[in-house]
Write a protein that holds these residues in place. Sequence first.
Motif, PDB file in Angstrom:
ATOM      1  N   THR A  73      -1.070  22.337   0.194  1.00 60.31           N
ATOM      2  CA  THR A  73      -2.490  22.632   0.336  1.00 60.31           C
ATOM      3  C   THR A  73      -3.179  21.351   0.749  1.00 60.31           C
ATOM      4  N   TYR A  74      -4.026  21.446   1.790  1.00 59.83           N
ATOM      5  CA  TYR A  74      -4.757  20.249   2.180  1.00 59.83           C
ATOM      6  C   TYR A  74      -6.137  20.627   2.700  1.00 59.83           C
ATOM      7  N   LEU A  75      -7.030  19.646   2.686  1.00 62.59           N
ATOM      8  CA  LEU A  75      -8.390  19.825   3.189  1.00 62.59           C
ATOM      9  C   LEU A  75      -8.538  19.034   4.478  1.00 62.59           C
ATOM     10  N   GLU A  76      -8.801  19.739   5.561  1.00 59.21           N
ATOM     11  CA  GLU A  76      -8.957  19.090   6.864  1.00 59.21           C
ATOM     12  C   GLU A  76     -10.413  18.633   7.026  1.00 59.21           C
ATOM     13  N   VAL A  77     -10.821  17.763   6.106  1.00 59.74           N
ATOM     14  CA  VAL A  77     -12.192  17.259   6.104  1.00 59.74           C
ATOM     15  C   VAL A  77     -12.348  16.229   7.215  1.00 59.74           C
ATOM     16  N   ASP A  78     -13.481  16.290   7.913  1.00 60.42           N
ATOM     17  CA  ASP A  78     -13.733  15.347   8.995  1.00 60.42           C
ATOM     18  C   ASP A  78     -13.744  13.919   8.448  1.00 60.42           C
ATOM     19  N   PRO A  79     -13.072  12.990   9.133  1.00 62.82           N
ATOM     20  CA  PRO A  79     -13.024  11.607   8.636  1.00 62.82           C
ATOM     21  C   PRO A  79     -14.390  10.986   8.389  1.00 62.82           C
ATOM     22  N   GLU A  80     -15.434  11.423   9.130  1.00 60.83           N
ATOM     23  CA  GLU A  80     -16.764  10.838   8.966  1.00 60.83           C
ATOM     24  C   GLU A  80     -17.319  11.057   7.572  1.00 60.83           C
ATOM     25  N   VAL A  81     -16.975  12.172   6.937  1.00 65.26           N
ATOM     26  CA  VAL A  81     -17.556  12.485   5.632  1.00 65.26           C
ATOM     27  C   VAL A  81     -16.513  12.562   4.516  1.00 65.26           C
ATOM     28  N   ALA A  82     -15.245  12.350   4.817  1.00 59.52           N
ATOM     29  CA  ALA A  82     -14.193  12.449   3.798  1.00 59.52           C
ATOM     30  C   ALA A  82     -14.508  11.527   2.622  1.00 59.52           C
ATOM     31  N   PRO A  83     -14.331  12.009   1.383  1.00 55.02           N
ATOM     32  CA  PRO A  83     -14.648  11.187   0.205  1.00 55.02           C
ATOM     33  C   PRO A  83     -13.882   9.873   0.179  1.00 55.02           C
ATOM     34  N   THR A  84     -12.593   9.940   0.481  1.00 58.24           N
ATOM     35  CA  THR A  84     -11.761   8.753   0.584  1.00 58.24           C
ATOM     36  C   THR A  84     -11.145   8.744   1.967  1.00 58.24           C
ATOM     37  N   PHE A  85     -11.217   7.623   2.651  1.00 54.12           N
ATOM     38  CA  PHE A  85     -10.726   7.569   4.020  1.00 54.12           C
ATOM     39  C   PHE A  85      -9.239   7.239   4.095  1.00 54.12           C
ATOM     40  N   VAL A  86      -8.771   6.388   3.187  1.00 55.57           N
ATOM     41  CA  VAL A  86      -7.363   5.987   3.264  1.00 55.57           C
ATOM     42  C   VAL A  86      -6.810   5.739   1.869  1.00 55.57           C
ATOM     43  N   GLY A  87      -5.580   6.223   1.656  1.00 57.11           N
ATOM     44  CA  GLY A  87      -4.855   5.916   0.441  1.00 57.11           C
ATOM     45  C   GLY A  87      -3.813   4.843   0.725  1.00 57.11           C
ATOM     46  N   VAL A  88      -3.637   3.917  -0.190  1.00 59.01           N
ATOM     47  CA  VAL A  88      -2.671   2.827  -0.026  1.00 59.01           C
ATOM     48  C   VAL A  88      -1.658   2.899  -1.159  1.00 59.01           C
ATOM     49  N   PHE A  89      -0.354   2.917  -0.800  1.00 56.30           N
ATOM     50  CA  PHE A  89       0.714   3.075  -1.797  1.00 56.30           C
ATOM     51  C   PHE A  89       1.802   2.018  -1.607  1.00 56.30           C
ATOM     52  N   PRO A  90       2.354   1.510  -2.706  1.00 56.46           N
ATOM     53  CA  PRO A  90       3.663   0.855  -2.624  1.00 56.46           C
ATOM     54  C   PRO A  90       4.733   1.953  -2.641  1.00 56.46           C
ATOM     55  N   LEU A  91       5.799   1.790  -1.868  1.00 58.26           N
ATOM     56  CA  LEU A  91       6.815   2.836  -1.778  1.00 58.26           C
ATOM     57  C   LEU A  91       7.410   3.144  -3.148  1.00 58.26           C
ATOM     58  N   GLN A  92       7.679   2.094  -3.906  1.00 53.01           N
ATOM     59  CA  GLN A  92       8.267   2.263  -5.232  1.00 53.01           C
ATOM     60  C   GLN A  92       7.610   1.297  -6.207  1.00 53.01           C
ATOM     61  N   SER A  93       7.956   1.478  -7.475  1.00 53.10           N
ATOM     62  CA  SER A  93       7.437   0.578  -8.503  1.00 53.10           C
ATOM     63  C   SER A  93       8.166  -0.757  -8.390  1.00 53.10           C
ATOM     64  N   ASP A  94       7.504  -1.706  -7.778  1.00 54.41           N
ATOM     65  CA  ASP A  94       8.089  -3.022  -7.522  1.00 54.41           C
ATOM     66  C   ASP A  94       6.940  -4.029  -7.490  1.00 54.41           C
ATOM     67  N   ALA A  95       7.043  -5.100  -8.247  1.00 47.91           N
ATOM     68  CA  ALA A  95       5.938  -6.042  -8.400  1.00 47.91           C
ATOM     69  C   ALA A  95       5.473  -6.596  -7.061  1.00 47.91           C
ATOM     70  N   GLU A  96       6.442  -6.964  -6.177  1.00 44.90           N
ATOM     71  CA  GLU A  96       6.041  -7.542  -4.896  1.00 44.90           C
ATOM     72  C   GLU A  96       5.390  -6.503  -3.989  1.00 44.90           C
ATOM     73  N   LEU A  97       5.964  -5.274  -3.966  1.00 40.59           N
ATOM     74  CA  LEU A  97       5.367  -4.216  -3.151  1.00 40.59           C
ATOM     75  C   LEU A  97       3.970  -3.878  -3.652  1.00 40.59           C
ATOM     76  N   GLU A  98       3.827  -3.823  -4.975  1.00 34.92           N
ATOM     77  CA  GLU A  98       2.527  -3.506  -5.549  1.00 34.92           C
ATOM     78  C   GLU A  98       1.496  -4.581  -5.222  1.00 34.92           C
TER      79      GLU A  98
END
Length: 582
Positions: free
Chosen positions: A467-492
């Motif tokens: 399920t996803y919301l195809e919200v227009d980027p101009e008004v999207a609540p959050t524009f980008v999510g940032v993740f480390p691939l795994q739980s790792d101090a350097e990646l984090e």
Amino acid sequence: MSEDTGEKVVELAKRRGYFFRSSSAYGGVGGFYTFGPQGAALKGNVEEAWRDRFAVGEGHMEIDAPTIMPEPVFEASGHLDTFDDMLVECPDCGESSRADHVVEDNTEYEDAESLPIPEVEEIVAEYELSCPECGAPLAGAAIEEFNLMFETQVGPGDGQPGYLRPETAQGIFVEFPRLKEYARGQLPFGVTQVGRAYRNEISPRRSIIRTREFTQAELELFVDPEGDGPDLSAVEDVPVRLYPASEQQADEGDEVETTVGEAVADGTIADPWVAYFLGVAREWYESVGVDMDRFRFRQHLAGERAHYAADCWDAEGEVGGNWIELAGFAHRGDYDLSKHQAHSDERFTVFRQYDEPKTVERAEVDPDMSYLGPEFGGDAGDVVSGLEELAERDRAAFEDETVTVEVDGESHEIPVEKTGFAVEERTESGEHVVPHVIEPSFGVDRLVYTILEHAYREDEVDSEERTYLEVDPEVAPTFVGVFPLQSDAELESEAEGIAASLRAEGLSVTYDDSGAIGRRYRRQDEVGTPFCVTVDYESREDGAVTLRERDSTDQVRLPIDDLPGTLSALREGDLEFGELSG
């Protein structure tokens, strides 16, 4: 979309922090909702997009007036007498409902609000309509007018009667004498306001579509009634789907596909200013994510127009299989300013300079106050006002020995010789005129809901339902999510640094290091985040990250140094994601 989709949207909204019923710990109160973190951000972005287009983009000023105003404001505006809905009370369970909604939900009548009460009572009896709560028959139950104003007291004790504003417009109108100075008395000029309004709805329903507290974004454009209209060149080719009153009343009436320019030329839209804003609004609604296949403009029927409107069109969006009002575009004439001028001591006019001075005849009075004072006491001032108005309107009334004026419904006879009545010639360089008002009025909460339902999608990714919301980027609540691939101090640490740099770029960022990467993607898809950035072990080697696009789920590798500029370009629409993978 089906009602089932609407239920899914409401459930998603509650679960993911878009909106939910307020004060639920105490059982809640119908018609009041809290916008959660996602909803408040989406709502705020919609409001800013509106300001950019209708205030900044049109060169208009913005004010922020109080939400509580004294009783005389609403006596003058007419809201205390005419701001009513039809109430029917169930004789069995005592539940109150809007009679016109009961009719519309259970018959072929689409606009029962425009019908007189006796006709609605006949329809309820003819169709044997029942109470929505308990199913008891409503035939024979009286339908009454119910005023929607929230009353309060200002100050201690009995205080001064006041009301929560039912629209933001009155806060603009009552300040017109000062606002015209800021505009240097030059017409046309516009004043905007975004803020809360309150209506004591009989039966609030459908989550944030019909509530008792809501946000409006309104523009009041003050125009010279004899002045030039707008330049339509910017919107004349904008395609619009119209549902005129004539088509609504025809046996086989239908919507009309046309353009703004054609609709003005053939008289479908009578007022060029209203037409201009329909064109502007159509393009703006599309820019914030309203599906144009589920959008139209419907003209008000004569019986449903507000007491102040000479003509009105609604922007409507289709949600859950029903059309709902998103905005109203009304020609309010001089109703509001004339009413406030008549009820106050201020002048709600603008001085119109003539091209050349004119010699005109003016009828005036100069009453003998040594007579009027003792004769009428405290009413003398009102008698003078009545004489002045009568002299301007009907000079023939002063041709007899006495003249009659009315004060608070009581007639008074005054000897003409005591009125100082005279007709004189004078040379004038201009005249005071009461401007007319063009009002585009937008409901923000309903638009937020419409954006969510129009953006709601279900598909399958890697054999898993998504399920996803195809919200227009101009008004999207959050524009980008940032993740480390795994739980790792350097990646984090690297991911947190990237998130900070993107926030510094002015982007709305969420950081998430909880759970499997696929689950994190799904969470962001469901709240409508357009892009996700993943920092992996290769990032240490090549200085790049994975950028994923929400709708297609496609991914590209992108240098970390290029990330802020690329994402900013994607947000502004200067770059398409497909160009990155090309």
